[in-house]
Design a protein around this motif. Sequence first.
Motif, short mmCIF file in Angstrom:
data_model
loop_
_atom_site.label_atom_id
_atom_site.label_comp_id
_atom_site.label_asym_id
_atom_site.label_seq_id
_atom_site.Cartn_x
_atom_site.Cartn_y
_atom_site.Cartn_z
N LEU A 1 0.80 -1.23 0.24
CA LEU A 1 -0.36 -0.02 0.32
C LEU A 1 1.02 1.13 0.10
N PRO A 2 1.03 1.78 -1.07
CA PRO A 2 1.50 3.21 -0.50
C PRO A 2 1.60 4.46 0.42
N PRO A 3 2.31 4.95 0.08
CA PRO A 3 1.68 5.68 1.48
C PRO A 3 0.34 7.24 1.36
N GLU A 4 0.87 6.67 -0.54
CA GLU A 4 -0.25 8.19 -0.54
C GLU A 4 -1.28 7.50 -1.00
N HIS A 5 -1.39 6.07 -1.21
CA HIS A 5 -3.03 6.20 -0.99
C HIS A 5 -3.23 5.35 0.25
N LEU A 6 -2.58 5.72 0.89
CA LEU A 6 -3.60 5.27 2.55
C LEU A 6 -4.11 6.39 3.10
N THR A 7 -5.48 6.64 2.97
CA THR A 7 -6.30 7.99 3.64
C THR A 7 -6.23 7.50 4.93
N PRO A 8 -6.67 9.11 5.88
CA PRO A 8 -6.80 8.96 7.18
C PRO A 8 -8.28 7.98 7.43
N GLU A 9 -8.77 8.03 6.00
CA GLU A 9 -9.93 6.70 6.83
C GLU A 9 -9.56 5.21 7.34
N THR A 10 -8.54 4.87 5.92
CA THR A 10 -8.42 3.23 5.78
C THR A 10 -7.47 3.15 6.87
N ALA A 11 -6.52 3.97 7.85
CA ALA A 11 -5.30 4.29 8.22
C ALA A 11 -6.90 4.20 9.53
N ALA A 12 -7.48 4.97 10.27
CA ALA A 12 -8.65 4.69 11.29
C ALA A 12 -8.49 3.47 10.94
N LEU A 13 -9.16 2.79 10.18
CA LEU A 13 -10.05 1.13 9.81
C LEU A 13 -9.23 0.65 10.66
N LEU A 14 -7.63 0.77 9.83
CA LEU A 14 -6.71 -0.64 10.19
C LEU A 14 -6.12 -0.58 11.80
#
Length: 125
Positions: free
Chosen positions: A77-90
Amino acid sequence: MRIGELSRRTGVPTRLLRYYEEQHLLAPERAGNGYRDYGEGTVRDVQQIRGLLDSGLTTEMIRAILPYLSGPEEILLPPEHLTPETAALLQAHVDRIQARIDCLARNRDRLSAYLAAVRAAAERP
């Protein structure tokens, strides 16, 4: 391949395969007669989806990371594709896993202490 063959090859019921499609985890092509047509790589995708579901991830989390899975043990997962929402879910999932680990460790320690006490009592004359 059609849905029945995918089901046989993965061991996943056709009803679940349709559910994965509804959840946008699978995107089969459609044949002229409207039948689903799955590519060979879908077998691996279904196996990954099953593994991720078994590990406790939700379909929402899987949908967010599935495009970046390159194998059962690697997420690209390239860092530029990690949205804040996805990061929060994970992160929320990581926190839930850690809470379960902590609970299991406490239970293991309590059971071990109980067994040690019972065994010690049984060895006394």
